[in-house]
Every structure is written in C-alpha cells, then in structure tokens.
Design a protein around this motif. Structure first.
Motif, PDB file in Angstrom:
ATOM      1  N   GLY A  33       0.850  -1.186   0.000  1.00  0.00           N
ATOM      2  CA  GLY A  33       0.000   0.000   0.000  1.00  0.00           C
ATOM      3  C   GLY A  33       0.880   1.228   0.000  1.00  0.00           C
ATOM      4  N   GLY A  34       0.356   2.332   0.480  1.00  0.00           N
ATOM      5  CA  GLY A  34       1.120   3.565   0.518  1.00  0.00           C
ATOM      6  C   GLY A  34       0.893   4.410  -0.726  1.00  0.00           C
ATOM      7  N   SER A  35       1.630   5.498  -0.805  1.00  0.00           N
ATOM      8  CA  SER A  35       1.405   6.480  -1.861  1.00  0.00           C
ATOM      9  C   SER A  35       2.172   6.184  -3.132  1.00  0.00           C
ATOM     10  CB  SER A  35       1.814   7.874  -1.354  1.00  0.00           C
ATOM     11  OG  SER A  35       3.215   7.903  -1.080  1.00  0.00           O
ATOM     12  N   CYS A  36       3.089   5.225  -3.113  1.00  0.00           N
ATOM     13  CA  CYS A  36       4.002   5.059  -4.245  1.00  0.00           C
ATOM     14  C   CYS A  36       3.698   3.869  -5.144  1.00  0.00           C
ATOM     15  CB  CYS A  36       5.447   4.944  -3.731  1.00  0.00           C
ATOM     16  SG  CYS A  36       6.052   6.436  -2.927  1.00  0.00           S
ATOM     17  N   PHE A  37       3.671   2.665  -4.569  1.00  0.00           N
ATOM     18  CA  PHE A  37       3.629   1.481  -5.415  1.00  0.00           C
ATOM     19  C   PHE A  37       2.396   1.438  -6.311  1.00  0.00           C
ATOM     20  CE2 PHE A  37       6.493  -1.324  -2.506  1.00  0.00           C
ATOM     21  CZ  PHE A  37       7.565  -0.508  -2.821  1.00  0.00           C
ATOM     22  N   GLY A  38       1.222   1.642  -5.719  1.00  0.00           N
ATOM     23  CA  GLY A  38       0.007   1.598  -6.513  1.00  0.00           C
ATOM     24  C   GLY A  38      -0.029   2.687  -7.564  1.00  0.00           C
ATOM     25  N   LYS A  39       0.352   3.904  -7.166  1.00  0.00           N
ATOM     26  CA  LYS A  39       0.323   5.041  -8.081  1.00  0.00           C
ATOM     27  C   LYS A  39       1.348   4.866  -9.200  1.00  0.00           C
ATOM     28  CE  LYS A  39       2.029   8.870  -6.411  1.00  0.00           C
ATOM     29  NZ  LYS A  39       3.225   9.176  -7.251  1.00  0.00           N
ATOM     30  N   ASP A  40       2.534   4.402  -8.859  1.00  0.00           N
ATOM     31  CA  ASP A  40       3.600   4.323  -9.857  1.00  0.00           C
ATOM     32  C   ASP A  40       3.402   3.166 -10.828  1.00  0.00           C
ATOM     33  OD1 ASP A  40       4.541   6.479  -8.507  1.00  0.00           O
ATOM     34  OD2 ASP A  40       6.299   5.499  -7.661  1.00  0.00           O
ATOM     35  N   THR A  41       2.906   2.031 -10.335  1.00  0.00           N
ATOM     36  CA  THR A  41       2.616   0.936 -11.263  1.00  0.00           C
ATOM     37  C   THR A  41       1.487   1.327 -12.214  1.00  0.00           C
ATOM     38  OG1 THR A  41       1.210  -0.064  -9.553  1.00  0.00           O
ATOM     39  CG2 THR A  41       3.443  -0.941  -9.790  1.00  0.00           C
ATOM     40  N   ALA A  42       0.474   1.998 -11.674  1.00  0.00           N
ATOM     41  CA  ALA A  42      -0.629   2.450 -12.521  1.00  0.00           C
ATOM     42  C   ALA A  42      -0.135   3.457 -13.566  1.00  0.00           C
ATOM     43  CB  ALA A  42      -1.732   3.075 -11.673  1.00  0.00           C
ATOM     44  N   ALA A  43       0.793   4.320 -13.166  1.00  0.00           N
ATOM     45  CA  ALA A  43       1.320   5.320 -14.099  1.00  0.00           C
ATOM     46  C   ALA A  43       2.113   4.662 -15.224  1.00  0.00           C
ATOM     47  CB  ALA A  43       2.195   6.314 -13.348  1.00  0.00           C
ATOM     48  N   LEU A  44       2.931   3.666 -14.873  1.00  0.00           N
ATOM     49  CA  LEU A  44       3.705   2.983 -15.910  1.00  0.00           C
ATOM     50  C   LEU A  44       2.789   2.255 -16.896  1.00  0.00           C
ATOM     51  CD1 LEU A  44       6.864   1.399 -14.225  1.00  0.00           C
ATOM     52  CD2 LEU A  44       6.784   3.118 -16.018  1.00  0.00           C
ATOM     53  N   ILE A  45       1.778   1.584 -16.369  1.00  0.00           N
ATOM     54  CA  ILE A  45       0.822   0.901 -17.241  1.00  0.00           C
ATOM     55  C   ILE A  45       0.117   1.909 -18.143  1.00  0.00           C
ATOM     56  CG2 ILE A  45      -1.322  -0.433 -17.266  1.00  0.00           C
ATOM     57  CD1 ILE A  45      -0.329  -1.726 -14.614  1.00  0.00           C
ATOM     58  N   SER A  46      -0.229   3.070 -17.575  1.00  0.00           N
ATOM     59  CA  SER A  46      -0.902   4.114 -18.344  1.00  0.00           C
ATOM     60  C   SER A  46       0.011   4.686 -19.425  1.00  0.00           C
ATOM     61  CB  SER A  46      -1.366   5.230 -17.407  1.00  0.00           C
ATOM     62  OG  SER A  46      -1.891   6.325 -18.123  1.00  0.00           O
ATOM     63  N   ILE A  47       1.287   4.892 -19.091  1.00  0.00           N
ATOM     64  CA  ILE A  47       2.244   5.397 -20.087  1.00  0.00           C
ATOM     65  C   ILE A  47       2.383   4.405 -21.236  1.00  0.00           C
ATOM     66  CG2 ILE A  47       4.669   5.966 -20.480  1.00  0.00           C
ATOM     67  CD1 ILE A  47       4.738   7.011 -17.573  1.00  0.00           C
ATOM     68  N   GLY A  48       2.483   3.110 -20.876  1.00  0.00           N
ATOM     69  CA  GLY A  48       2.572   2.099 -21.910  1.00  0.00           C
ATOM     70  C   GLY A  48       1.359   2.110 -22.823  1.00  0.00           C
ATOM     71  N   ARG A  49       0.181   2.296 -22.219  1.00  0.00           N
ATOM     72  CA  ARG A  49      -1.054   2.310 -22.998  1.00  0.00           C
ATOM     73  C   ARG A  49      -1.048   3.453 -24.021  1.00  0.00           C
ATOM     74  NH1 ARG A  49      -4.473   3.161 -18.972  1.00  0.00           N
ATOM     75  NH2 ARG A  49      -4.290   0.985 -18.263  1.00  0.00           N
ATOM     76  N   GLU A  50      -0.452   4.585 -23.636  1.00  0.00           N
ATOM     77  CA  GLU A  50      -0.386   5.726 -24.552  1.00  0.00           C
ATOM     78  C   GLU A  50       0.406   5.388 -25.813  1.00  0.00           C
ATOM     79  OE1 GLU A  50       1.249   8.986 -22.421  1.00  0.00           O
ATOM     80  OE2 GLU A  50      -0.444   9.164 -21.019  1.00  0.00           O
ATOM     81  N   TYR A  51       1.360   4.466 -25.676  1.00  0.00           N
ATOM     82  CA  TYR A  51       2.205   4.097 -26.807  1.00  0.00           C
ATOM     83  C   TYR A  51       1.798   2.746 -27.413  1.00  0.00           C
ATOM     84  CZ  TYR A  51       5.255   7.940 -25.461  1.00  0.00           C
ATOM     85  OH  TYR A  51       5.760   9.185 -25.178  1.00  0.00           O
ATOM     86  N   GLY A  52       0.647   2.225 -26.997  1.00  0.00           N
ATOM     87  CA  GLY A  52       0.211   0.943 -27.499  1.00  0.00           C
ATOM     88  C   GLY A  52       1.074  -0.207 -27.017  1.00  0.00           C
ATOM     89  N   TYR A  53       1.683  -0.029 -25.855  1.00  0.00           N
ATOM     90  CA  TYR A  53       2.617  -1.021 -25.312  1.00  0.00           C
ATOM     91  C   TYR A  53       2.022  -1.625 -24.044  1.00  0.00           C
ATOM     92  CZ  TYR A  53       7.066  -3.002 -23.707  1.00  0.00           C
ATOM     93  OH  TYR A  53       8.068  -3.853 -23.290  1.00  0.00           O
ATOM     94  N   THR A  54       1.726  -2.915 -24.080  1.00  0.00           N
ATOM     95  CA  THR A  54       1.127  -3.573 -22.918  1.00  0.00           C
ATOM     96  C   THR A  54       2.208  -3.984 -21.928  1.00  0.00           C
ATOM     97  OG1 THR A  54       1.220  -5.725 -24.017  1.00  0.00           O
ATOM     98  CG2 THR A  54      -0.802  -4.440 -24.264  1.00  0.00           C
ATOM     99  N   MET A  55       1.838  -4.010 -20.656  1.00  0.00           N
ATOM    100  CA  MET A  55       2.764  -4.376 -19.586  1.00  0.00           C
ATOM    101  C   MET A  55       2.110  -5.455 -18.734  1.00  0.00           C
ATOM    102  SD  MET A  55       4.458  -0.677 -18.667  1.00  0.00           S
ATOM    103  CE  MET A  55       6.020  -1.446 -18.226  1.00  0.00           C
ATOM    104  N   PRO A  56       2.071  -6.690 -19.230  1.00  0.00           N
ATOM    105  CA  PRO A  56       1.330  -7.749 -18.535  1.00  0.00           C
ATOM    106  C   PRO A  56       1.904  -8.126 -17.174  1.00  0.00           C
ATOM    107  CG  PRO A  56       2.592  -8.636 -20.393  1.00  0.00           C
ATOM    108  CD  PRO A  56       2.649  -7.150 -20.504  1.00  0.00           C
ATOM    109  N   ILE A  57       3.208  -8.010 -17.001  1.00  0.00           N
ATOM    110  CA  ILE A  57       3.801  -8.377 -15.714  1.00  0.00           C
ATOM    111  C   ILE A  57       3.351  -7.406 -14.631  1.00  0.00           C
ATOM    112  CG2 ILE A  57       5.962  -8.658 -14.445  1.00  0.00           C
ATOM    113  CD1 ILE A  57       7.276  -9.584 -17.014  1.00  0.00           C
ATOM    114  N   LEU A  58       3.408  -6.108 -14.933  1.00  0.00           N
ATOM    115  CA  LEU A  58       2.960  -5.117 -13.950  1.00  0.00           C
ATOM    116  C   LEU A  58       1.466  -5.232 -13.697  1.00  0.00           C
ATOM    117  CD1 LEU A  58       4.792  -1.724 -14.578  1.00  0.00           C
ATOM    118  CD2 LEU A  58       5.018  -3.302 -12.667  1.00  0.00           C
ATOM    119  N   THR A  59       0.704  -5.472 -14.748  1.00  0.00           N
ATOM    120  CA  THR A  59      -0.740  -5.628 -14.584  1.00  0.00           C
ATOM    121  C   THR A  59      -1.055  -6.789 -13.662  1.00  0.00           C
ATOM    122  OG1 THR A  59      -1.121  -4.709 -16.795  1.00  0.00           O
ATOM    123  CG2 THR A  59      -2.916  -5.989 -15.810  1.00  0.00           C
ATOM    124  N   ALA A  60      -0.336  -7.898 -13.822  1.00  0.00           N
ATOM    125  CA  ALA A  60      -0.536  -9.058 -12.955  1.00  0.00           C
ATOM    126  C   ALA A  60      -0.153  -8.754 -11.515  1.00  0.00           C
ATOM    127  CB  ALA A  60       0.273 -10.238 -13.474  1.00  0.00           C
TER     128      ALA A  60
END
Length: 465
Positions: free
Chosen positions: A282-309
């Motif tokens: 939990g906390g302010s970092c892990f959830g926010k930062d993993t979501a941000a990376l997944i979102s950045i990937g989505r902007e470029y059409g790049y999936t991140m299945p490991i982080l999503t899992a």
C-alpha cells in the motif's frame, strides 16, 4: 552547523517528501525556505510542529530550525533561491495517469518569481517521463524575463521509505541526477556534496550505519532519471506480489513461505528484501507508480502484462484476509472483529492505499462490528476515513476484548510485544489472522492463520472469555 558552502534553497510542498528534503538540507548547512499553499500547515511549522509523523523528524527540525523558515508566499521564497525543489503531490487520476495539476501550478508560480541569476528547478515529485521537458516549457512561457541558460531543470527522484526516511536521506544508496544541462548537474552536486562525501556530523538519533561509506552518484538524462524512479518502485511491487503469489501456492502444498523466501533470498541475484508475504503493498508510491507505468505504456500501445498481474495479485491479497476469516467464522454478520494497525506500514501515520482501509470497508459491508487500533495513525484516520464504519480502541487489548477474531494489518513493534500466549483469553473466540507475521511461531493459544504458512492447531479454538 555543517562545514559546507551554504546555498539558498526553496522547497515547494511540505508533504512527506518536501518536509524531509527541507529539514535534511537545512541540517546539512543550507539556508532553506519551505513553501506551501496550506496556511494552516505553514503556521504549524512556524510553531515548530510537524503535520506528519516520521521518527526523529521533530528532533532534526529542532536541530535545523535556525536555517529554516516557512511561508505561503512565492515572492519571498523563490527570487533568492539557488535551487528550487518541486515536491508537490501527483495523485492518480481515474485512468491511472498521475494528476500533474499541482506540478503545473508550482512551476508557473516559480517561473513568475525567478530573478535572472542561475537558478535550478528540481523535480523531486514522482512524475512521468517527459515532465522535466514540460516544466522547462512552462518556465519559458511564464517567466517574466526568460533566460535560456540560467533557468535549468533537473530530475532528482527520491527513494525514501516512510518510517526510515531520515536514514534514507542522510545515508542513501544512490543520488540520481538527470538533466540535459551540465550546469544543472554541477549545482546539484554542490548542494549534495556533504552527502556525497559524508562529511557531516551524524545526528545521535540517526547514526551512520556500520560499514556505510558513501552513496553512488548516478547522472543521466532527464527522461532516464524519471524512468528510474518508476522502474525502481515497480520492481519492488513485483517482488512483493511474487512473494504473495508463491505464498498462496505454499498453502496448497503445505510449504512455508518464510522458509521459501529465506531460501531464495540468500541468492545474491534475488536478495531478501521485499519478499514478505502478507496483505499486500500500500502507501502512496507502489500503486500510483505501477498504474502510471501501465498508463504510459497504454499511450504508446505497449502492454505491460507483468505489472498488470502484480496489481491484480495485490488486490486479490486483500480479499484473502476476508476469506480466511470466513473460513473460520462462516457467517460474519453480527461478529466483532478487531483490526490492529491502520497505517500502510509501521512508523508512519500515512493511510494512503492502506490495506487496512479495504479490510475495514469490506468487513463493515458484511455486517461486522469493527474495532480498530493504531499506535499513531488514529488521529489522521478521523480526518481521512470518516466514510468508514468502525470504532476506535485506546489500546490493542481494548480492541481485542470480546472480539470474535483479530486481524493484524500493520507490523508495529507494539503488537510484537503483546503476550500472544495469553492475550486471546479476553476474546470470545481466540482466532488471529496474522497478515504480517507478528505472532511468534511458538504461540499455543487459539488459532493463528498466517499468509502462506501452516495453520496452528485448531483444537485450541473456542477459548471462553
């Protein structure tokens, strides 16, 4: 106090990161102005009071107070500053991408008060790749008299752990500086020279660790520094989710997750840290930062299945706690359950994305009478968790009295010191769901359910109050 060339520093934002940064730099000998738009918070700091809990931060504040001042006024903080830190929040938006509105407001207000000398604006907030360039454009647009070679932007991500933030600040593993301007890097190296050389008197209450020498200086481009922060947090989140996924399989095959993680943790390629199975991160970092990376990937059409899992495993882990409770109590409606620990980790009062929040909310939805306790975070919970249905307990013992079960959600030392061989006697049913491996293995009282470990003897259940 310290033998260093004093720079003039402004820190915009007095949250967990900004406060620690401002007070630490003042302790190292710099003249620091902390700025926040929250008048009430600034008045607290002017009285020498802290708006957050962090071990020993009050002592470091007292030792550094002669080189610190606090204000809400950009015009009094920015013009004379050699280095200006942006330490504002970047909370996630519904789509996972970070909200950069506070960064934009800070950058614009900073730009309007720059004075023409060499001034370095430092992104300390966790921001997406490209934000440094964006901040540079905002400065160019809003500065009254723009100077291309005098207003420089540097990315300097923080790697602090709440609860041990002072030690992480004073004795870091590495200092990352990212910029396309050598002059900007040079100014930050000058600022951090006491840390890089470790030529400062270590405070007695945060001593220099045995064997510690000096941190590694990592200089990169702006975009690489921004990615380093996200990648580091995402990898740590992956390790925790991996341990939790293996823990579930351990329960299926009668293996012990602590024995497993100890065995793999000795492998230097893996290491033992962040392999603790439990209720999830939990906390302010892990959830926010993993979501941000997944979102950045989505902007470029790049999936991140490991982080999503990893995110999916973390959410599932919070339901595991409730499932274990249902396995023993079956019908939860009308039951009384004690929740010990509300902060997302010990030695902080930070409640952001705390697993205890979801636990309390789900229990209340199932008709459970929840009684909660935390050594530090209860006052903050009154402000931030007003939407939840629970009762406060003045102590862990009071929370457990008459309870049908107790769930340990935060591994506070106070809970480790409980005599778990006798404490459950005051409960209606001596059932403990220990998500943080607090209860000792030799405890013989009642049923102790752990994550990824063998259940204790269920014959000890139903101890009369």
């Amino acid at each position: 106090m310290q033998d260093t060339k004093a720079l003039q520093v402004a820190v915009v934002g007095t949250g967990y990161v900004g406060l620690g940064t401002a007070i630490m730099l003042a302790y190292l000998g710099h003249q620091v102005v902390g700025l926040d738009v929250d008048q009430e918070k600034v008045e607290m700091l002017q009285r020498g009071e802290l708006p957050i809990y962090e071990p020993h931060l009050d002592q470091l504040l007292q030792d550094s107070s002669s080189r610190l001042r606090w204000t809400t006024d950009y015009a009094s903080a920015i013009p004379n500053a050699d280095v200006i830190f942006i330490c504002v929040g970047t909370p996630p938006l519904p789509g996972g991408q970070p909200n950069l509105a506070y960064v934009a407001d800070a950058a614009q207000s900073i730009a309007q008060n720059l004075n023409g000398k060499l001034q370095v604006v430092v992104n300390k907030s966790t921001v997406p790749v490209g934000t440094g360039d964006w901040v540079a454009r905002l400065i160019e647009e809003y500065a009254i008299d723009y100077h291309a070679n005098r207003y420089l932007v540097v990315s300097n991500p923080e790697f602090l752990r709440e609860g041990t933030a002072l030690g992480d600040s004073l004795y870091p593993d590495r200092i990352v500086l990212g910029s396309d301007s050598p002059a900007g890097i040079d100014r930050l190296v000058e600022l951090y020279q006491p840390l890089l050389d470790q030529q400062f008197e270590a405070p007695a209450y945060v001593p220099r660790p045995d064997g510690y020498t000096t941190p590694q200086l990592v200089t990169t481009s702006l975009s690489s520094a921004e990615m380093i922060k996200y990648a580091a947090n995402a990898f740590l989140a992956l390790k925790i989710s991996f341990a939790n996924e293996i823990a579930g399989l351990c329960e299926c095959v009668d293996a012990d997750i602590q024995e497993v993680t100890r065995g793999i943790g000795y492998d230097q390629r893996i290491g033992p840290q962040f392999l603790s199975a439990g209720a999830g991160w939990g906390g302010s970092c892990f959830g926010k930062d993993t979501a941000a990376l997944i979102s950045i990937g989505r902007e470029y059409g790049y999936t991140m299945p490991i982080l999503t899992a990893a995110v999916e495993v973390n959410q599932r882990q919070r339901q595991v706690v409730i499932s274990k409770l249902q396995q023993h109590l079956h019908r939860l409606k009308g039951k009384r359950v004690a929740v010990l620990g509300m902060a997302f980790k010990p030695n902080t009062d930070d409640l952001r994305d705390a697993p205890a929040h979801d636990c309390i909310a789900r229990l209340a939805d199932l008709g459970v009478q929840v009684v909660a306790h935390d050594p530090v975070a209860m006052p903050r919970a009154r402000q931030e968790w007003g939407h939840l249905r629970y009762q406060e307990a003045a102590s862990a013992a009071e929370a457990m009295r008459g309870a049908d079960a107790v769930i340990i959600m935060t591994e506070w030392d106070e809970y480790r010191q409980i005599d778990w061989s006798s404490a459950p006697r005051g409960m209606r049913n001596s059932l403990v769901i220990d998500t943080r491996h607090v209860v000792p293995d030799n405890c013989t009282m009642g049923v102790v359910e752990r994550i990824g470990r063998r259940l204790t003897d269920p014959l000890a259940m139903q101890v009369p109050a």
